[in-house]
Design a protein around this motif. Structure first.
Motif, PDB file in Angstrom:
ATOM      1  N   VAL A   1       0.834  -1.200   0.000  1.00  0.00           N
ATOM      2  CA  VAL A   1       0.000   0.000   0.000  1.00  0.00           C
ATOM      3  C   VAL A   1       0.872   1.254   0.000  1.00  0.00           C
ATOM      4  O   VAL A   1       0.581   2.238  -0.699  1.00  0.00           O
ATOM      5  N   LYS A   2       1.940   1.242   0.764  1.00  0.00           N
ATOM      6  CA  LYS A   2       2.836   2.400   0.808  1.00  0.00           C
ATOM      7  C   LYS A   2       3.506   2.636  -0.544  1.00  0.00           C
ATOM      8  O   LYS A   2       3.721   3.772  -0.955  1.00  0.00           O
ATOM      9  N   LYS A   3       3.859   1.548  -1.229  1.00  0.00           N
ATOM     10  CA  LYS A   3       4.551   1.681  -2.518  1.00  0.00           C
ATOM     11  C   LYS A   3       3.681   2.385  -3.548  1.00  0.00           C
ATOM     12  O   LYS A   3       4.132   3.293  -4.255  1.00  0.00           O
ATOM     13  N   TYR A   4       2.400   1.978  -3.626  1.00  0.00           N
ATOM     14  CA  TYR A   4       1.554   2.507  -4.692  1.00  0.00           C
ATOM     15  C   TYR A   4       0.716   3.705  -4.256  1.00  0.00           C
ATOM     16  O   TYR A   4       0.151   4.402  -5.101  1.00  0.00           O
ATOM     17  N   LYS A   5       0.597   3.913  -2.945  1.00  0.00           N
ATOM     18  CA  LYS A   5      -0.171   5.064  -2.446  1.00  0.00           C
ATOM     19  C   LYS A   5      -1.522   5.166  -3.150  1.00  0.00           C
ATOM     20  O   LYS A   5      -1.882   6.206  -3.729  1.00  0.00           O
ATOM     21  N   PHE A   6      -2.271   4.087  -3.120  1.00  0.00           N
ATOM     22  CA  PHE A   6      -3.592   4.052  -3.753  1.00  0.00           C
ATOM     23  C   PHE A   6      -4.463   5.195  -3.221  1.00  0.00           C
ATOM     24  O   PHE A   6      -4.517   5.440  -2.010  1.00  0.00           O
ATOM     25  N   SER A   7      -5.154   5.873  -4.108  1.00  0.00           N
ATOM     26  CA  SER A   7      -6.038   6.958  -3.676  1.00  0.00           C
ATOM     27  C   SER A   7      -7.303   6.418  -3.030  1.00  0.00           C
ATOM     28  O   SER A   7      -8.015   7.136  -2.331  1.00  0.00           O
ATOM     29  N   GLN A   8      -7.581   5.148  -3.247  1.00  0.00           N
ATOM     30  CA  GLN A   8      -8.748   4.517  -2.625  1.00  0.00           C
ATOM     31  C   GLN A   8      -8.403   3.097  -2.211  1.00  0.00           C
ATOM     32  O   GLN A   8      -7.910   2.308  -3.025  1.00  0.00           O
ATOM     33  N   VAL A   9      -8.624   2.785  -0.945  1.00  0.00           N
ATOM     34  CA  VAL A   9      -8.424   1.429  -0.439  1.00  0.00           C
ATOM     35  C   VAL A   9      -9.621   1.067   0.434  1.00  0.00           C
ATOM     36  O   VAL A   9      -9.926   1.766   1.396  1.00  0.00           O
ATOM     37  N   HIS A  10     -10.314  -0.006   0.090  1.00  0.00           N
ATOM     38  CA  HIS A  10     -11.390  -0.525   0.928  1.00  0.00           C
ATOM     39  C   HIS A  10     -10.779  -1.482   1.947  1.00  0.00           C
ATOM     40  O   HIS A  10     -10.335  -2.568   1.572  1.00  0.00           O
TER      41      HIS A  10
END
Length: 631
Positions: free
Chosen positions: A373-382
């Motif tokens: 999650v830190k690598k891609y820094k998704f703008s949305q995570v459920h």
């Protein structure tokens, strides 16, 4: 008891979307009423004649509807609402004034089902007739909470009117089994008139160990490309500005009928208006089924009228946990999906799902998830905590302590909320598509091509339009914009018909967007490819079974009227909100046609009426002549 269709005889069937005629007795479970005798058919008829406002008259009641779960469930509810409205039923958000409650359920997570249980209890306490639809009754039909209520399965939504009518009469009806998909051209009442949620397939090909959804939705069943393209044409003509493709796994589309997702996407894109007034959003897609089509899907996502946004669930950053989940891909393959699409699609943003605390998850496994999650820094995570779903293999696995699960969920949430995905957008100029009100009741909500949520101030008339905005400030979940210019979406080139545009093979003209780098972090909670293969249990009922005989002629006439009404709408003009009438497509293409817009259905109706009148006149003359001869 057996499902209702198992008791039908002569299932010659009817065209998709029609209410099937009953050619034999229908089995139902009569609800037990204390201190009340069973109402017989004769008394019902007498009550209807003596009291025109009697609640026993079908189509005069008010229905309260509540929907849980994903966008597919929302689409099902819109179809059910459309059919009920077409047959005269009023829809209301007020539970007290409703004559019947209809609850469309979700089985993905325990909280959703707990909310359903609470609502069912409230309905029973209020002594209201109840119909339960959706994944819960389809996948767990023997639940104690469903005792004594009518249920309608996920592939039986085209018969919701029958279920409601019988339930209002005091019967318990169960419609669950079906081998064909509901028609796409059923009447529909959209929650948002500018957004069409289009189911492209049902079920899935996976067998995730934690999933309950496959119990309900079953194996993959895809709609044909032609039927979906036809629906797209219809909704665009209705004024829809966003089309959301929805399913349990969009990427698996077509594998059961010899086509694939890129074929469908290209066919749909070819139908989008050339003025860029209608946008396409591709729904949740699992990694295994898009790996072989990444380049083709990237090409579609680059199209100016397709949002550069995709929801790809990963669920865990650990291969060991993915294997225990039976997800059928590795973390490396997920990275390939993200990296490829990000490289090939300008401004591409990907949302994902994470399950914290899956059985067997170690601190090391969780650390790998956090790292991903830190690598891609998704703008949305459920982010979800693991909930064991009854009947799934994961429910039998050794659980992680709940305190640990909650701690990991909080930690991952903290990591996600530390991202600032929209920094750098301030001052940029973007094109947005405006489709709804913000929850604050003040702003309107639009989305950039990258599906960034943009809040703007403006009149309600801006809904359903597109605009150029300058981003004035950014927040964690959305940005604020100032409108520079609006596009009148009704100004389509009327000299060129949609068929001519399709024939030219041209795609949409480029939409105006600049330097888009972020994607919106909001979309309906998905079914998240919660898949699990399991045989359905056979419902055994000890209740007595009564028989109701519905006359085939009554049923067929009801079908015919509904069909004629739907066809009549296709040929008649559409009325704007200001009272003016838009000419039908037939009249636009044939200006020499009658100014009244008569179509084949209208002609058939008029011919039938004239034939009936002529028959009556002839019969009266015949009777009169016999009377004269007898004298």
């Amino acid at each position: 008891m057996e499902d209702i269709e198992d008791l039908l005889v002569g299932s010659g069937g009817a065209p998709p979307g029609f209410r099937l005629p009953f050619t034999a007795a229908v089995g139902v479970n009569p609800k037990k009423k204390r201190n009340q005798p069973n109402l017989k058919k004769a008394s019902l008829i007498e009550d209807s004649l003596t009291n025109p406002q009697s609640p026993k008259i079908p189509g005069t009641q008010t229905i309260y509807m509540k929907t849980f779960g994903c966008s597919h469930n929302q689409s099902d509810s819109e179809y059910m609402a459309g059919q009920l409205s077409a047959f005269g039923y009023a829809l209301s958000d007020n539970t007290e004034e409703a004559d019947l409650w209809l609850i469309n359920t979700c089985t993905v997570k325990s909280p959703s089902q707990s909310a359903m249980d609470t609502l069912i209890s409230k309905c029973k306490n209020a002594k209201k007739p109840l119909v339960v639809a959706g994944c819960v009754p389809q996948g767990s039909r023997d639940l104690k909470e469903l005792e004594g209520v009518s249920i309608v399965g996920v592939q039986q939504i085209d018969r919701v009117v029958e279920v409601v009518e019988e339930t209002l009469k005091g019967h318990e009806v169960r419609l669950l089994n079906r081998k064909t998909l509901p028609a796409l051209d059923l009447p529909k009442v959209r929650k948002n008139k500018f957004v069409e949620i289009l189911p492209i397939n049902v079920g899935c090909l996976g067998a995730c160990t934690y999933c309950k959804t496959k119990h309900a939705r079953g194996h993959l069943g895809s709609y044909t490309v032609d039927s979906l393209v036809g629906r797209v044409r219809t909704v665009i003509a209705d004024g829809v500005k966003e089309i959301w493709l929805s399913s349990e796994d969009t990427g698996a589309y077509g594998r059961d009928i010899g086509v694939n997702l890129p074929i469908l996407l290209n066919a749909i894109v070819a139908e989008l208006p050339s003025d860029g007034s209608t946008m396409l959003r591709i729904g949740m897609t699992n990694p295994p089924y898009i790996l072989e089509h990444l380049k083709d899907i990237a090409d579609v996502l680059c199209h100016p009228c397709v949002y550069s946004f995709l929801h790809v669930p990963v669920q865990s950053g650990s291969d060991a946990i993915l294997s225990a989940m039976n997800r059928e891909y590795t973390v490396s393959e997920f990275r390939t999906v993200v990296d490829t699409l990000t490289e090939l699609v300008p401004g591409m943003q990907i949302a994902t799902d994470i399950i914290c605390g899956f059985p067997g998850e170690t601190d090391k496994d969780f650390a790998q998830t956090v790292s991903l999650v830190k690598k891609y820094k998704f703008s949305q995570v459920h982010i979800s905590q693991f909930y064991p779903r009854p009947g799934t293999p994961a429910a039998r696995m050794k659980k992680v302590p709940s305190t640990v699960v909650k701690k990991r969920s909080r930690e991952l949430t903290s990591v996600f909320e530390s991202f600032t995905p929209y920094n750098g957008m301030e001052g940029k100029v973007e094109r947005i598509w405006i489709t709804e009100f913000a929850t604050d009741g003040i702003h309107l909500v639009g989305h950039t091509k990258g599906y960034v949520q943009v809040l703007v101030s403006g009149p309600e008339s801006m809904l359903g339009t597109s605009a150029i905005v300058r981003i004035t400030s950014v927040g964690r979940w959305s940005v604020f914009g100032e409108v520079i210019k609006t596009f009148n979406q009704t100004n389509v080139n009327e000299d060129t018909s949609s068929s001519e545009r399709r024939g030219s093979g041209d795609k949409c003209s480029p939409c105006f967007y600049l330097d888009e780098t972020c994607a919106c972090s909001r979309e309906p909670e998905p079914c998240a490819c919660e898949q699990q293969s399991c045989g359905l249990k056979t419902l055994e009922s000890t209740d007595s079974v009564s028989k109701i005989v519905l006359r085939p002629e009554d049923q067929n006439s009801r079908n015919l009227i509904g069909w004629l009404l739907r066809k009549r709408k296709n040929y008649s003009g559409k009325r704007r909100e200001d009272g003016t009438v838009l000419e039908s497509k037939e009249k636009q293409e044939h200006p020499g046609a009658s100014v009244h817009g008569w179509g084949p259905v209208d002609t058939a109706l008029l011919g039938g009426m004239l034939a009936s009148l002529l028959t009556i006149v002839v019969l009266l003359l015949y009777l009169a002549s016999r009377n004269l001869m007898s004298k």
